[in-house]
Design a protein around this motif. Sequence first.
Motif, PDB file in Angstrom:
ATOM      1  N   GLN A 113       0.938  -1.185  -0.107  1.00 22.34           N
ATOM      2  CA  GLN A 113       0.237   0.302   0.267  1.00 22.34           C
ATOM      3  C   GLN A 113       0.675   1.262   0.250  1.00 22.34           C
ATOM      4  N   LEU A 114       2.150   1.796   0.587  1.00 22.12           N
ATOM      5  CA  LEU A 114       3.044   2.468   1.141  1.00 22.12           C
ATOM      6  C   LEU A 114       3.168   2.032  -0.589  1.00 22.12           C
ATOM      7  N   GLN A 115       3.768   1.842  -1.317  1.00 25.54           N
ATOM      8  CA  GLN A 115       4.544   1.330  -2.198  1.00 25.54           C
ATOM      9  C   GLN A 115       3.675   1.912  -3.623  1.00 25.54           C
ATOM     10  N   THR A 116       2.532   1.988  -3.517  1.00 25.27           N
ATOM     11  CA  THR A 116       1.112   2.380  -4.586  1.00 25.27           C
ATOM     12  C   THR A 116       1.094   3.738  -4.096  1.00 25.27           C
ATOM     13  N   LEU A 117       0.939   4.042  -2.754  1.00 28.24           N
ATOM     14  CA  LEU A 117       0.283   4.960  -2.376  1.00 28.24           C
ATOM     15  C   LEU A 117       0.401   6.418  -3.469  1.00 28.24           C
ATOM     16  N   PRO A 118       1.897   7.057  -4.580  1.00 31.08           N
ATOM     17  CA  PRO A 118       2.241   7.792  -5.028  1.00 31.08           C
ATOM     18  C   PRO A 118       1.292   7.606  -6.080  1.00 31.08           C
TER      19      PRO A 118
END
Length: 245
Positions: free
Chosen positions: A57-62
């Motif tokens: 989720q953090l990886q794709t947040l941007p």
Amino acid sequence: MGLESFVVILVAGALAGGFVNGLAGFGTGITAMGIWLYAVSPTVAATLVIVCSLVAQLQTLPKIRHAIELKRVVPFIVPGLIGVPLGTALLASIDVRTFKLGIGCLLLLYATHSLLHRSRSPVAWGGRLADGAVGLGGGILGGLAGLSGPLPTIWADVRGWTKDQRRSVFQVFNITICSAALASHFAAGLVTKELGIAVAAALPGTFAGAFLGSALYARVNDKRFKEIILALLGVSGIILVWTNI
């Protein structure tokens, strides 16, 4: 089990879970748990789901950062954080297996109904109070059975939000709830050497899967994304029913 088989199972589960999470913003647990249980204990698998879900989720947040609006997200997050310990407290008095079976039936019925009745008008009533109630329910479900995602996901569909709007809500919500759950697992002594080994083996698959899922997300329109989300909710319902009957 040999080291090679251990790594293959963890990477396979992480790749599948990361792909679904990268595409939809949720779904690591439903996708990967059944695979990982062939290699690690349920306790390790549960914490591994939290770690890998949070990483994906953090990886794709941007990708959806531009769509995040605090006035839309906060009413879900604050009650959700309150709900997590409430759900955990309910563990002693509720049959979690029966509860998961009920949630599975709900997801299956909702997904089937929504896919068959696509002309439904968005619901606007309730405002932030209704959003907060859904966030509270999601937090309770997260603390009780690790199912923080379904309620906000369904509610975003009921609201009729665009794919970026709905994903910005349930992805930020899930990041917050997963962070709280990970802190809880750490305090309970569940972050062990065995978990560290499992995480090291699974992370490459999580990164790769999330990257592929995120790339596909960028290619689908609002209508297709809604269909994907409803299909995943339906599959989640089937898995919950199948594994708890």
